[in-house]
Design an enzyme around this catalytic site. Structure first.
Site, PDB file in Angstrom:
ATOM      1  N   ASN A 132     -12.411  -1.360  -5.710  1.00  0.00           N
ATOM      2  CA  ASN A 132     -12.133  -1.585  -7.129  1.00  0.00           C
ATOM      3  C   ASN A 132     -13.302  -2.342  -7.762  1.00  0.00           C
ATOM      4  O   ASN A 132     -13.576  -3.472  -7.374  1.00  0.00           O
ATOM      5  CB  ASN A 132     -10.831  -2.385  -7.263  1.00  0.00           C
ATOM      6  CG  ASN A 132     -10.571  -2.865  -8.670  1.00  0.00           C
ATOM      7  OD1 ASN A 132     -11.135  -2.383  -9.635  1.00  0.00           O
ATOM      8  ND2 ASN A 132      -9.680  -3.848  -8.776  1.00  0.00           N
ATOM      9  N   GLU A 181      -0.404 -17.016 -10.084  1.00  0.00           N
ATOM     10  CA  GLU A 181       0.437 -16.121 -10.871  1.00  0.00           C
ATOM     11  C   GLU A 181       1.925 -16.385 -10.651  1.00  0.00           C
ATOM     12  O   GLU A 181       2.725 -16.189 -11.553  1.00  0.00           O
ATOM     13  CB  GLU A 181       0.140 -14.663 -10.524  1.00  0.00           C
ATOM     14  CG  GLU A 181      -1.191 -14.179 -11.026  1.00  0.00           C
ATOM     15  CD  GLU A 181      -1.429 -12.705 -10.727  1.00  0.00           C
ATOM     16  OE1 GLU A 181      -0.488 -11.989 -10.311  1.00  0.00           O
ATOM     17  OE2 GLU A 181      -2.569 -12.255 -10.906  1.00  0.00           O
ATOM     18  N   CYS A 236      -6.182  -5.776  -7.856  1.00  0.00           N
ATOM     19  CA  CYS A 236      -6.108  -5.362  -6.458  1.00  0.00           C
ATOM     20  C   CYS A 236      -5.642  -6.497  -5.551  1.00  0.00           C
ATOM     21  O   CYS A 236      -5.178  -6.248  -4.436  1.00  0.00           O
ATOM     22  CB  CYS A 236      -7.437  -4.785  -5.990  1.00  0.00           C
ATOM     23  SG  CYS A 236      -8.856  -5.812  -6.331  1.00  0.00           S
ATOM     24  N   HIS A 237      -5.689  -7.734  -6.028  1.00  0.00           N
ATOM     25  CA  HIS A 237      -5.197  -8.869  -5.232  1.00  0.00           C
ATOM     26  C   HIS A 237      -3.676  -8.830  -5.083  1.00  0.00           C
ATOM     27  O   HIS A 237      -3.123  -9.526  -4.243  1.00  0.00           O
ATOM     28  CB  HIS A 237      -5.643 -10.196  -5.854  1.00  0.00           C
ATOM     29  CG  HIS A 237      -5.109 -10.446  -7.228  1.00  0.00           C
ATOM     30  ND1 HIS A 237      -5.686  -9.877  -8.350  1.00  0.00           N
ATOM     31  CD2 HIS A 237      -4.054 -11.166  -7.667  1.00  0.00           C
ATOM     32  CE1 HIS A 237      -5.006 -10.255  -9.419  1.00  0.00           C
ATOM     33  NE2 HIS A 237      -4.006 -11.034  -9.028  1.00  0.00           N
ATOM     34  N   TYR A 261       0.840  -1.198   0.000  1.00  0.00           N
ATOM     35  CA  TYR A 261       0.000   0.000   0.000  1.00  0.00           C
ATOM     36  C   TYR A 261       0.876   1.250   0.000  1.00  0.00           C
ATOM     37  O   TYR A 261       0.575   2.229  -0.679  1.00  0.00           O
ATOM     38  CB  TYR A 261      -0.934   0.003   1.216  1.00  0.00           C
ATOM     39  CG  TYR A 261      -2.060  -0.989   1.091  1.00  0.00           C
ATOM     40  CD1 TYR A 261      -3.213  -0.668   0.388  1.00  0.00           C
ATOM     41  CD2 TYR A 261      -1.974  -2.249   1.674  1.00  0.00           C
ATOM     42  CE1 TYR A 261      -4.247  -1.575   0.264  1.00  0.00           C
ATOM     43  CE2 TYR A 261      -3.000  -3.160   1.554  1.00  0.00           C
ATOM     44  CZ  TYR A 261      -4.134  -2.823   0.847  1.00  0.00           C
ATOM     45  OH  TYR A 261      -5.158  -3.726   0.720  1.00  0.00           O
TER      46      TYR A 261
END
Length: 176
Positions: free
Chosen positions: A128, A163, A136-137, A101
């Site tokens: 979002n 990912e 946003c993950h 963040y």
């Protein structure tokens, strides 16, 4: 404005897609926090529009482990000007990587006097309306913790593991 919706079945649950004639407006896991944003999905016709078709193609590639271009789908999130900046920066976070963040706040405020905008950043990320395409993950706490996700923390862990199975977070991700 005429609204259209359709769905996508993923290995992590059903996703609802919302569009107008030219842009994807929403992409949510069914039942997630802030599902539907401020849209009345009951008035959205179930149709596959061009933006929905593009998003479904993007999601198909994403869920088979490819790295589709986050700018390939025309999107138009209905958020504040500040939220737009945050979401644009989020789209630049590479597949398989994460951002804190604080780092996201610094990027959004590039060229400005930096102030602590952690709460505003967190609010923009949490609200979002276009999950996955705006990733946003991929946002984590400054201490490296896997903080909340509107789609659910288990989904966040699964997405990050999908990912990047060799991520430094793999020990946390193996808790699934």
């Amino acid at each position: 404005m005429k609204l259209y919706q359709n769905f996508f079945e993923s290995k992590l649950g059903t996703l609802t897609l919302l569009s107008n004639d030219s842009h994807l407006l929403g992409l949510w896991f069914n039942g997630q926090k802030y599902f539907g944003a401020s849209y009345d999905l009951n008035n959205a016709e179930v149709v596959v529009t061009r933006p929905i078709r593009q998003a479904q193609k993007w999601l198909t590639a994403y869920f088979v482990g490819q790295n589709p271009d986050p700018f390939a789908v025309p999107i138009k999130p209905n958020v504040s000007a500040f939220g737009q900046k945050v979401l644009k920066e989020l789209q630049r976070v590479p597949y398989g990587e994460v951002i804190t963040y604080k780092e996201l706040s610094n990027r959004v405020q590039k060229g400005q006097n930096k102030v602590n905008k952690a709460r505003a950043i967190g609010n923009a990320v949490g609200h979002n309306p276009i999950s996955l395409i705006i990733p946003c993950h991929r946002v984590i706490g400054s201490d490296g913790s896997l903080t909340g996700y509107a789609g659910g923390l288990d989904r966040k862990k699964a997405l990050l593991k999908m990912e990047n199975p060799l991520s430094k977070f793999s020990s946390q991700l193996d808790l699934l």
